[in-house]
Design a protein around this motif. Structure first.
Motif, mmCIF file in Angstrom:
data_model
loop_
_atom_site.group_PDB
_atom_site.id
_atom_site.type_symbol
_atom_site.label_atom_id
_atom_site.label_comp_id
_atom_site.label_asym_id
_atom_site.label_seq_id
_atom_site.Cartn_x
_atom_site.Cartn_y
_atom_site.Cartn_z
ATOM 1 N N ALA A 88 53.749 52.043 33.594
ATOM 2 C CA ALA A 88 53.176 52.173 34.934
ATOM 3 C C ALA A 88 52.002 53.132 34.960
ATOM 4 C CB ALA A 88 54.254 52.633 35.915
ATOM 5 N N ALA A 89 52.027 54.143 34.089
ATOM 6 C CA ALA A 89 50.954 55.132 34.047
ATOM 7 C C ALA A 89 49.748 54.658 33.247
ATOM 8 C CB ALA A 89 51.475 56.439 33.461
ATOM 9 N N GLY A 90 49.849 53.487 32.604
ATOM 10 C CA GLY A 90 48.724 52.949 31.853
ATOM 11 C C GLY A 90 48.672 53.367 30.406
ATOM 12 N N ALA A 91 49.807 53.823 29.846
ATOM 13 C CA ALA A 91 49.804 54.269 28.456
ATOM 14 C C ALA A 91 49.727 53.114 27.475
ATOM 15 C CB ALA A 91 51.059 55.103 28.169
ATOM 16 N N GLY A 92 50.040 51.906 27.924
ATOM 17 C CA GLY A 92 49.994 50.747 27.040
ATOM 18 C C GLY A 92 50.860 49.634 27.585
ATOM 19 N N LEU A 93 50.663 48.443 27.048
ATOM 20 C CA LEU A 93 51.471 47.297 27.444
ATOM 21 C C LEU A 93 52.771 47.286 26.641
ATOM 22 C CD1 LEU A 93 48.741 44.492 27.521
ATOM 23 C CD2 LEU A 93 49.291 46.211 29.266
ATOM 24 N N LEU A 133 56.159 44.410 25.565
ATOM 25 C CA LEU A 133 56.831 43.118 25.674
ATOM 26 C C LEU A 133 58.301 43.393 25.958
ATOM 27 C CD1 LEU A 133 56.108 40.093 25.370
ATOM 28 C CD2 LEU A 133 56.992 40.236 23.034
ATOM 29 N N LEU A 134 58.764 42.962 27.144
ATOM 30 C CA LEU A 134 60.085 43.355 27.627
ATOM 31 C C LEU A 134 60.789 42.180 28.302
ATOM 32 C CD1 LEU A 134 59.158 46.760 29.323
ATOM 33 C CD2 LEU A 134 60.380 46.475 27.165
ATOM 34 N N PRO A 135 62.116 42.289 28.464
ATOM 35 C CA PRO A 135 62.814 41.286 29.281
ATOM 36 C C PRO A 135 62.436 41.459 30.746
ATOM 37 C CG PRO A 135 64.321 43.030 28.607
ATOM 38 C CD PRO A 135 63.050 43.251 27.842
ATOM 39 N N ALA A 136 62.273 40.360 31.436
ATOM 40 C CA ALA A 136 61.851 40.412 32.842
ATOM 41 C C ALA A 136 62.844 41.179 33.700
ATOM 42 C CB ALA A 136 61.673 38.991 33.367
ATOM 43 N N ALA A 137 64.121 41.173 33.324
ATOM 44 C CA ALA A 137 65.156 41.755 34.171
ATOM 45 C C ALA A 137 65.047 43.267 34.333
ATOM 46 C CB ALA A 137 66.538 41.401 33.604
ATOM 47 N N VAL A 138 64.312 43.971 33.471
ATOM 48 C CA VAL A 138 64.307 45.433 33.536
ATOM 49 C C VAL A 138 63.140 45.992 34.339
ATOM 50 C CG1 VAL A 138 65.430 45.529 31.287
ATOM 51 C CG2 VAL A 138 62.946 45.815 31.418
ATOM 52 N N LEU A 139 62.229 45.158 34.837
ATOM 53 C CA LEU A 139 61.025 45.661 35.495
ATOM 54 C C LEU A 139 61.343 46.380 36.796
ATOM 55 C CD1 LEU A 139 58.527 42.713 34.960
ATOM 56 C CD2 LEU A 139 59.035 44.651 33.469
ATOM 57 N N THR A 140 60.476 47.336 37.156
ATOM 58 C CA THR A 140 60.567 48.077 38.402
ATOM 59 C C THR A 140 59.371 47.713 39.280
ATOM 60 O OG1 THR A 140 59.298 49.930 37.505
ATOM 61 C CG2 THR A 140 61.697 49.984 37.198
ATOM 62 N N PRO A 141 59.369 48.102 40.568
ATOM 63 C CA PRO A 141 58.236 47.765 41.439
ATOM 64 C C PRO A 141 56.894 48.280 40.937
ATOM 65 C CG PRO A 141 60.114 48.433 42.760
ATOM 66 C CD PRO A 141 60.494 48.691 41.338
ATOM 67 N N ALA A 142 56.893 49.374 40.163
ATOM 68 C CA ALA A 142 55.633 49.933 39.670
ATOM 69 C C ALA A 142 55.098 49.199 38.448
ATOM 70 C CB ALA A 142 55.813 51.416 39.339
ATOM 71 N N VAL A 143 55.885 48.262 37.918
ATOM 72 C CA VAL A 143 55.507 47.542 36.706
ATOM 73 C C VAL A 143 55.551 46.043 36.991
ATOM 74 C CG1 VAL A 143 56.091 47.064 34.297
ATOM 75 C CG2 VAL A 143 56.394 49.367 35.220
ATOM 76 N N ARG A 144 54.473 45.345 36.667
ATOM 77 C CA ARG A 144 54.416 43.899 36.841
ATOM 78 C C ARG A 144 54.696 43.217 35.499
ATOM 79 N NH1 ARG A 144 54.770 45.403 41.234
ATOM 80 N NH2 ARG A 144 53.416 45.020 43.027
ATOM 81 N N GLY A 145 55.173 41.982 35.587
ATOM 82 C CA GLY A 145 55.449 41.230 34.382
ATOM 83 C C GLY A 145 54.761 39.882 34.395
ATOM 84 N N VAL A 146 54.030 39.579 33.344
ATOM 85 C CA VAL A 146 53.375 38.280 33.201
ATOM 86 C C VAL A 146 54.118 37.507 32.116
ATOM 87 C CG1 VAL A 146 51.245 37.074 32.641
ATOM 88 C CG2 VAL A 146 51.151 39.251 33.869
ATOM 89 N N LEU A 165 53.021 45.463 32.490
ATOM 90 C CA LEU A 165 51.757 46.176 32.673
ATOM 91 C C LEU A 165 51.744 46.842 34.048
ATOM 92 C CD1 LEU A 165 50.579 43.666 34.452
ATOM 93 C CD2 LEU A 165 49.660 42.912 32.279
ATOM 94 N N PRO A 166 50.835 47.796 34.277
ATOM 95 C CA PRO A 166 50.810 48.501 35.565
ATOM 96 C C PRO A 166 50.545 47.540 36.726
ATOM 97 C CG PRO A 166 49.468 49.641 33.933
ATOM 98 C CD PRO A 166 49.835 48.322 33.334
ATOM 99 N N ALA A 167 51.027 47.908 37.903
ATOM 100 C CA ALA A 167 50.881 47.038 39.070
ATOM 101 C C ALA A 167 49.418 46.730 39.374
ATOM 102 C CB ALA A 167 51.560 47.680 40.273
ATOM 103 N N GLY A 168 48.511 47.644 39.087
ATOM 104 C CA GLY A 168 47.100 47.420 39.380
ATOM 105 C C GLY A 168 46.301 46.809 38.251
ATOM 106 N N HIS A 169 46.956 46.360 37.208
ATOM 107 C CA HIS A 169 46.265 45.796 36.050
ATOM 108 C C HIS A 169 45.591 44.474 36.435
ATOM 109 C CE1 HIS A 169 45.664 44.134 32.000
ATOM 110 N NE2 HIS A 169 45.830 45.359 31.537
ATOM 111 N N PRO A 170 44.406 44.162 35.876
ATOM 112 C CA PRO A 170 43.702 42.902 36.214
ATOM 113 C C PRO A 170 44.520 41.642 35.951
ATOM 114 C CG PRO A 170 42.232 44.395 35.041
ATOM 115 C CD PRO A 170 43.591 45.019 34.994
ATOM 116 N N LEU A 171 45.468 41.698 35.027
ATOM 117 C CA LEU A 171 46.271 40.515 34.709
ATOM 118 C C LEU A 171 47.563 40.438 35.512
ATOM 119 C CD1 LEU A 171 45.969 40.465 30.798
ATOM 120 C CD2 LEU A 171 44.647 39.138 32.458
ATOM 121 N N ALA A 172 47.793 41.402 36.394
ATOM 122 C CA ALA A 172 49.087 41.496 37.073
ATOM 123 C C ALA A 172 49.439 40.247 37.871
ATOM 124 C CB ALA A 172 49.108 42.721 37.981
ATOM 125 N N GLY A 173 48.461 39.498 38.340
ATOM 126 C CA GLY A 173 48.742 38.320 39.142
ATOM 127 C C GLY A 173 48.806 37.021 38.368
#
Length: 290
Positions: free
Chosen positions: A237-242, A244-257, A174-182
């Motif tokens: 990152a742009a907020g087009a949708g969530l 489900l991905l492997p954690a290894a592919v994330l970038t700084p602009a995308v958070r993973g829960v 999800l985007p870095a600023g998403h409410p669930l990012a933390g």
């Protein structure tokens, strides 16, 4: 049931036209009509309405069987050809976008066999699995999300061998600023009302998300039929949708829960049929047996 008749029937059903099917298959329109009529006589039921061209109920049911039947026949032909043909001077490895490919092992095999041309082709999951089955690919690396004890869901392609070569954790991207990012973890069912990217070849599609929780929801948002992981992450990152991905592919602009319920893993499996010597050497290297 004659596979040539099935192939003609499938072409008419897909194109919605006898003349278009004739052009594609290299037949006359009369020959296509005769082949469909012969198939209808064989099964004892009308399969197509003629004007306009449309499937009958019986035709729709037969079409569901036709794809797997033709695929299994093509797979059998390719499997025999691999065993009886001359040694190849090339090996083609298919890989899905998020498959874990160790390039070092690929390079080692290539250097050990300098007279063999090695090629890597990136494609979708079904495309890669069917490509291996029908001989367009010598072997494939297919990725996907599944329960730890379950195999990946692959098309019914016959006698293909599968070996797990990598597993890793799964996250909701999800985007870095998403409410669930933390959040430290999330139950997948709690996100059933969220909007998800519909990216069947690069992420887990909404239909599979519903199957994981045995429920409804997971509305598909923007559709992305491509295989570019960078483009997929940019959409997240742009907020087009969530997604489900492997954690290894994330970038700084995308958070993973992390997904804590149900328990899921991202797995890469090596898929192959009968192997030539060069392809067998590559398979052994990729699966860690060399």
């Amino acid at each position: 049931m004659d596979p040539h008749l099935l192939r003609t029937f499938a072409a008419v059903a897909r194109l919605g036209s006898f003349s278009a099917a004739a052009d594609e298959l290299g037949y006359t329109q009369s020959a296509v009509s005769q082949q469909v009529a012969a198939l209808e006589q064989d099964v004892g039921a009308p399969l197509l309405r003629r004007r306009p061209v449309a499937l009958t109920d019986a035709g729709a049911r037969l079409l569901e069987h036709t794809g797997p039947i033709l695929l299994r026949l093509a797979a059998a032909r390719a499997d025999v050809a691999r065993l009886s043909g001359p040694p190849p001077a090339a090996v083609v490895l298919g890989a899905t976008p998020l498959a874990r490919l160790d390039p070092g092992r690929l390079v080692e095999v290539q250097r050990a066999m300098p007279r063999v041309a090695f090629t890597v082709r990136v494609g979708g999951r079904a495309e890669t699995a069917t490509g291996v089955a029908t001989g367009r690919l010598d072997l494939g690396l297919v990725d996907g999300v599944t329960a730890p004890s379950d195999p990946l869901a692959l098309p019914d392609t016959g006698q293909l061998d599968t070996t797990a070569v990598a597993e890793g954790p799964v996250v909701v991207a999800l985007p870095a600023g998403h409410p669930l990012a933390g959040r430290r973890g999330v139950a997948l069912a709690d996100l059933a009302d969220a909007v998800w990217l519909d990216a069947p070849e690069a992420a887990t599609p909404p239909a599979q998300l519903r199957a994981f929780v045995r429920g409804d929801g997971f509305r598909g948002g923007l559709a992305y039929p491509g295989t570019d992981t960078g483009a997929l992450l940019a959409l997240v990152a742009a907020g087009a949708g969530l997604a489900l991905l492997p954690a290894a592919v994330l970038t700084p602009a995308v958070r993973g829960v992390p997904v804590v319920v149900p328990r899921l893993v991202h797995r890469t499996e090596l898929v192959h049929g009968s192997l030539t010597a060069p392809a067998a050497a590559l398979a052994a290297a990729l699966s860690g047996r060399s």
